[in-house]
Design a protein around this motif. Structure first.
Motif, PDB file in Angstrom:
ATOM      1  N   LYS A 110      -0.335   8.330  -5.810  1.00 34.46           N
ATOM      2  CA  LYS A 110       0.866   8.995  -6.336  1.00 34.46           C
ATOM      3  C   LYS A 110       2.150   8.260  -5.960  1.00 34.46           C
ATOM      4  O   LYS A 110       3.042   8.079  -6.791  1.00 34.46           O
ATOM      5  CB  LYS A 110       0.901  10.431  -5.793  1.00 34.46           C
ATOM      6  N   LYS A 111       2.247   7.830  -4.695  1.00 38.42           N
ATOM      7  CA  LYS A 111       3.487   7.236  -4.188  1.00 38.42           C
ATOM      8  C   LYS A 111       3.617   5.745  -4.518  1.00 38.42           C
ATOM      9  O   LYS A 111       4.689   5.251  -4.833  1.00 38.42           O
ATOM     10  CB  LYS A 111       3.547   7.444  -2.670  1.00 38.42           C
ATOM     11  N   HIS A 112       2.489   5.017  -4.423  1.00 41.47           N
ATOM     12  CA  HIS A 112       2.540   3.558  -4.589  1.00 41.47           C
ATOM     13  C   HIS A 112       1.774   3.043  -5.804  1.00 41.47           C
ATOM     14  O   HIS A 112       1.688   1.818  -5.994  1.00 41.47           O
ATOM     15  CB  HIS A 112       1.996   2.875  -3.330  1.00 41.47           C
ATOM     16  N   ASN A 113       1.202   3.953  -6.612  1.00 47.61           N
ATOM     17  CA  ASN A 113       0.370   3.537  -7.757  1.00 47.61           C
ATOM     18  C   ASN A 113      -0.753   2.604  -7.312  1.00 47.61           C
ATOM     19  O   ASN A 113      -1.163   1.700  -8.040  1.00 47.61           O
ATOM     20  CB  ASN A 113       1.213   2.840  -8.834  1.00 47.61           C
ATOM     21  N   LEU A 114      -1.238   2.817  -6.094  1.00 46.05           N
ATOM     22  CA  LEU A 114      -2.263   1.948  -5.525  1.00 46.05           C
ATOM     23  C   LEU A 114      -3.585   2.702  -5.377  1.00 46.05           C
ATOM     24  O   LEU A 114      -3.634   3.760  -4.759  1.00 46.05           O
ATOM     25  CB  LEU A 114      -1.812   1.420  -4.159  1.00 46.05           C
ATOM     26  N   LEU A 115      -4.628   2.149  -5.969  1.00 43.16           N
ATOM     27  CA  LEU A 115      -5.951   2.754  -5.851  1.00 43.16           C
ATOM     28  C   LEU A 115      -6.678   2.121  -4.665  1.00 43.16           C
ATOM     29  O   LEU A 115      -6.817   0.888  -4.605  1.00 43.16           O
ATOM     30  CB  LEU A 115      -6.760   2.526  -7.130  1.00 43.16           C
ATOM     31  N   GLU A 131      -0.380  -3.125   6.539  1.00 46.64           N
ATOM     32  CA  GLU A 131      -0.506  -3.660   5.181  1.00 46.64           C
ATOM     33  C   GLU A 131      -1.793  -3.133   4.573  1.00 46.64           C
ATOM     34  O   GLU A 131      -2.865  -3.224   5.175  1.00 46.64           O
ATOM     35  CB  GLU A 131      -0.511  -5.186   5.207  1.00 46.64           C
ATOM     36  N   VAL A 132      -1.657  -2.556   3.371  1.00 44.64           N
ATOM     37  CA  VAL A 132      -2.806  -1.942   2.708  1.00 44.64           C
ATOM     38  C   VAL A 132      -3.111  -2.677   1.407  1.00 44.64           C
ATOM     39  O   VAL A 132      -2.220  -2.880   0.573  1.00 44.64           O
ATOM     40  CB  VAL A 132      -2.532  -0.448   2.401  1.00 44.64           C
ATOM     41  N   ARG A 133      -4.377  -3.063   1.257  1.00 44.29           N
ATOM     42  CA  ARG A 133      -4.806  -3.760   0.033  1.00 44.29           C
ATOM     43  C   ARG A 133      -5.502  -2.794  -0.899  1.00 44.29           C
ATOM     44  O   ARG A 133      -6.311  -1.986  -0.472  1.00 44.29           O
ATOM     45  CB  ARG A 133      -5.755  -4.907   0.386  1.00 44.29           C
ATOM     46  N   GLY A 134      -5.176  -2.897  -2.167  1.00 47.39           N
ATOM     47  CA  GLY A 134      -5.802  -2.047  -3.176  1.00 47.39           C
ATOM     48  C   GLY A 134      -5.575  -2.606  -4.563  1.00 47.39           C
ATOM     49  O   GLY A 134      -5.189  -3.769  -4.722  1.00 47.39           O
ATOM     50  N   ARG A 135      -5.795  -1.771  -5.582  1.00 47.68           N
ATOM     51  CA  ARG A 135      -5.579  -2.211  -6.967  1.00 47.68           C
ATOM     52  C   ARG A 135      -4.472  -1.380  -7.596  1.00 47.68           C
ATOM     53  O   ARG A 135      -4.512  -0.149  -7.547  1.00 47.68           O
ATOM     54  CB  ARG A 135      -6.882  -2.057  -7.768  1.00 47.68           C
ATOM     55  N   ASN A 136      -3.484  -2.052  -8.143  1.00 49.57           N
ATOM     56  CA  ASN A 136      -2.384  -1.363  -8.817  1.00 49.57           C
ATOM     57  C   ASN A 136      -2.922  -0.709 -10.079  1.00 49.57           C
ATOM     58  O   ASN A 136      -3.510  -1.379 -10.934  1.00 49.57           O
ATOM     59  CB  ASN A 136      -1.274  -2.360  -9.157  1.00 49.57           C
ATOM     60  N   GLN A 137      -2.738   0.619 -10.198  1.00 53.81           N
ATOM     61  CA  GLN A 137      -3.328   1.323 -11.339  1.00 53.81           C
ATOM     62  C   GLN A 137      -2.586   1.055 -12.649  1.00 53.81           C
ATOM     63  O   GLN A 137      -3.110   1.346 -13.723  1.00 53.81           O
ATOM     64  CB  GLN A 137      -3.416   2.820 -11.067  1.00 53.81           C
ATOM     65  N   LEU A 138      -1.390   0.495 -12.576  1.00 53.44           N
ATOM     66  CA  LEU A 138      -0.642   0.175 -13.796  1.00 53.44           C
ATOM     67  C   LEU A 138      -1.005  -1.213 -14.318  1.00 53.44           C
ATOM     68  O   LEU A 138      -1.295  -1.394 -15.503  1.00 53.44           O
ATOM     69  CB  LEU A 138       0.870   0.258 -13.527  1.00 53.44           C
ATOM     70  N   GLU A 198      -3.175  -5.712  -5.119  1.00 56.69           N
ATOM     71  CA  GLU A 198      -1.812  -5.646  -4.601  1.00 56.69           C
ATOM     72  C   GLU A 198      -1.835  -5.278  -3.121  1.00 56.69           C
ATOM     73  O   GLU A 198      -2.757  -4.595  -2.651  1.00 56.69           O
ATOM     74  CB  GLU A 198      -1.002  -4.600  -5.380  1.00 56.69           C
ATOM     75  N   ILE A 199      -0.832  -5.749  -2.374  1.00 54.28           N
ATOM     76  CA  ILE A 199      -0.695  -5.393  -0.958  1.00 54.28           C
ATOM     77  C   ILE A 199       0.583  -4.592  -0.780  1.00 54.28           C
ATOM     78  O   ILE A 199       1.649  -4.982  -1.258  1.00 54.28           O
ATOM     79  CB  ILE A 199      -0.641  -6.650  -0.062  1.00 54.28           C
ATOM     80  N   VAL A 200       0.471  -3.423  -0.117  1.00 50.88           N
ATOM     81  CA  VAL A 200       1.620  -2.543   0.101  1.00 50.88           C
ATOM     82  C   VAL A 200       1.768  -2.286   1.598  1.00 50.88           C
ATOM     83  O   VAL A 200       0.773  -2.067   2.297  1.00 50.88           O
ATOM     84  CB  VAL A 200       1.436  -1.195  -0.642  1.00 50.88           C
ATOM     85  N   LYS A 201       2.994  -2.312   2.102  1.00 57.34           N
ATOM     86  CA  LYS A 201       3.254  -2.010   3.504  1.00 57.34           C
ATOM     87  C   LYS A 201       3.496  -0.501   3.637  1.00 57.34           C
ATOM     88  O   LYS A 201       4.374   0.058   2.979  1.00 57.34           O
ATOM     89  CB  LYS A 201       4.481  -2.786   3.986  1.00 57.34           C
ATOM     90  N   VAL A 202       2.691   0.152   4.480  1.00 52.78           N
ATOM     91  CA  VAL A 202       2.754   1.611   4.622  1.00 52.78           C
ATOM     92  C   VAL A 202       3.143   1.960   6.057  1.00 52.78           C
ATOM     93  O   VAL A 202       2.700   1.315   7.007  1.00 52.78           O
ATOM     94  CB  VAL A 202       1.387   2.254   4.271  1.00 52.78           C
ATOM     95  N   SER A 203       3.954   3.006   6.219  1.00 49.07           N
ATOM     96  CA  SER A 203       4.415   3.412   7.554  1.00 49.07           C
ATOM     97  C   SER A 203       3.677   4.650   8.048  1.00 49.07           C
ATOM     98  O   SER A 203       3.099   5.406   7.255  1.00 49.07           O
ATOM     99  CB  SER A 203       5.918   3.703   7.525  1.00 49.07           C
ATOM    100  N   SER A 204       3.741   4.877   9.354  1.00 51.07           N
ATOM    101  CA  SER A 204       3.128   6.070   9.940  1.00 51.07           C
ATOM    102  C   SER A 204       3.839   7.332   9.451  1.00 51.07           C
ATOM    103  O   SER A 204       3.235   8.406   9.363  1.00 51.07           O
ATOM    104  CB  SER A 204       3.159   5.988  11.462  1.00 51.07           C
ATOM    105  N   LYS A 205       5.121   7.201   9.111  1.00 55.25           N
ATOM    106  CA  LYS A 205       5.869   8.336   8.576  1.00 55.25           C
ATOM    107  C   LYS A 205       5.285   8.778   7.237  1.00 55.25           C
ATOM    108  O   LYS A 205       5.190   9.972   6.941  1.00 55.25           O
ATOM    109  CB  LYS A 205       7.342   7.965   8.409  1.00 55.25           C
ATOM    110  N   GLU A 206       4.867   7.794   6.446  1.00 51.89           N
ATOM    111  CA  GLU A 206       4.240   8.114   5.156  1.00 51.89           C
ATOM    112  C   GLU A 206       2.877   8.774   5.365  1.00 51.89           C
ATOM    113  O   GLU A 206       2.490   9.677   4.616  1.00 51.89           O
ATOM    114  CB  GLU A 206       4.086   6.838   4.325  1.00 51.89           C
ATOM    115  N   SER A 207       2.145   8.316   6.390  1.00 49.91           N
ATOM    116  CA  SER A 207       0.836   8.925   6.654  1.00 49.91           C
ATOM    117  C   SER A 207       1.006  10.379   7.076  1.00 49.91           C
ATOM    118  O   SER A 207       0.185  11.242   6.737  1.00 49.91           O
ATOM    119  CB  SER A 207       0.075   8.137   7.729  1.00 49.91           C
ATOM    120  N   LEU A 208       2.076  10.670   7.803  1.00 53.64           N
ATOM    121  CA  LEU A 208       2.373  12.047   8.197  1.00 53.64           C
ATOM    122  C   LEU A 208       2.636  12.904   6.965  1.00 53.64           C
ATOM    123  O   LEU A 208       2.151  14.036   6.852  1.00 53.64           O
ATOM    124  CB  LEU A 208       3.589  12.084   9.128  1.00 53.64           C
ATOM    125  N   GLU A 209       3.370  12.321   6.021  1.00 53.06           N
ATOM    126  CA  GLU A 209       3.657  13.016   4.759  1.00 53.06           C
ATOM    127  C   GLU A 209       2.371  13.277   3.987  1.00 53.06           C
ATOM    128  O   GLU A 209       2.168  14.355   3.426  1.00 53.06           O
ATOM    129  CB  GLU A 209       4.602  12.135   3.927  1.00 53.06           C
TER     130      GLU A 209
END
Length: 340
Positions: free
Chosen positions: A196-201, A227-234, A239-250
């Motif tokens: 939902k947030k990063h369009n990353l599967l 750094e999280v690796r996944g596939r951009n759904q668009l 794709e590689i996305v940098k994710v924070s612990s604050k986002e994991s809390l969310e």
């Protein structure tokens, strides 16, 4: 006289731990089975099968035969148990002649039908005699609590499929609840958030890595990143996305609040004398899910009672199950046991 060992099994949604009397914990493997659908042949069980999750060709399927703490695929569970039991009893030859007595741990909220499925699957896997023990009781014993005392102890056992919250006194459960919110649901919440947030599967294993490395149930003083690796759904591209612990809390907020609510709910129903005991001694957390960063802090903030995480949180349940092997005769022959 039987030469087969008595065995204790923590039959978890995420992993299976096996305790052999006199030896301790001898096996810890993921609850995953891989088989060839074209031939019906069992290919791998446990760690090797887990590596196949999400990576198999069409004719091979890797599945988790337990869901939310109970059996969802009976045949696969039986095959998995048979494989594990044979491993710890010295192979097929010995196993054929000397069948073990087995005690299996189940969530406190399981129905009689679900209990029967566990007993039957274990018998078909080769047990001579099967007993069941509830997870909070086993967790308390494994954590070193003397459950026979007339004093209240609160256990919060968070596994892969269920969270069991129980108040124990005089060897029995006084108040309890079991909710289908635990480690696997944490992973699902992270997967949904990333989509939902990063369009990353991302897959289950990546979600688990996020949970273990930067997962948070409470505000951290300082954010950490991964750094999280996944596939951009668009675009459909890696794709590689940098994710924070604050986002994991969310991502995990709704899930962890449900667990805190369950603890609060059990405390509300607990008799005053036992509530006073718990207030003095604190709340004990066990299970792999209890290791999520800040979950103890969240429950402490919600209840105002000190929360402790057991020293060997992951193995508490199987240790308690193993300790119970010493007193099988006291478990009695109820609907929770069956003999050949």
């Amino acid at each position: 006289m039987s030469f087969s060992p008595d065995i204790g099994i923590d039959l978890g949604t995420a992993s299976v731990l096996v305790y052999v009397k006199g030896k301790g914990i001898v096996l810890q493997e993921p609850s995953v089975v891989a088989m060839d659908t074209s031939t019906g042949k069992l290919l791998e069980v446990g760690e090797q099968a887990q590596r196949m999750l999400g990576r198999t060709p069409g004719h091979i399927v890797a599945v988790r035969p337990l869901k939310d703490g109970v059996i969802s695929d009976y045949d696969m569970t039986e095959k998995m148990l048979k494989n594990f039991i044979q491993r710890v009893t010295g192979g097929v030859g010995l196993f054929r002649f000397f069948k073990p007595q087995i005690i299996v741990c189940v969530p406190s909220g399981v129905t009689e039908v679900e209990k029967r499925a566990v007993i039957d699957a274990t018998m078909e896997a080769g047990a001579r005699d099967v007993f069941l023990i509830e997870e909070p009781i086993a967790a308390a014993i494994g954590a070193g609590i003397d459950i026979a005392q007339p004093s209240g102890s609160m256990i919060v056992d968070i596994g892969g499929g269920t969270t069991d919250v129980a108040v124990i006194s005089l060897g029995g459960i006084v108040e309890s609840t079991s909710i289908k919110m635990a480690g696997d649901k944490f992973d699902e919440a992270i997967m949904k958030y990333m989509k939902k947030k990063h369009n990353l599967l991302i897959g289950e294993r990546t979600a688990e890595e996020i949970k273990m490395n930067i997962g948070s149930a409470y505000h951290r003083d300082k954010d950490i990143y991964m750094e999280v690796r996944g596939r951009n759904q668009l675009s459909g591209l890696p794709e590689i996305v940098k994710v924070s612990s604050k986002e994991s809390l969310e991502a995990l907020e709704d899930s962890v609040v449900q667990i805190a609510d369950a603890v609060h709910s059990v405390l509300e129903r607990t008799p005053p004398e036992l509530s006073a005991d718990i207030s003095d001694k604190g709340i004990l957390m066990t299970g792999g899910g209890s290791l999520l960063w800040g979950l103890d802090k969240l429950i402490e903030a919600r209840t105002g009672i000190k929360v402790y995480i057991a020293e060997e949180a992951i193995s508490c349940v199987v240790k308690g199950t193993g300790e119970s092997l010493k007193s099988l005769k006291h478990l009695g022959r109820s609907t929770n046991s069956r003999r050949r």
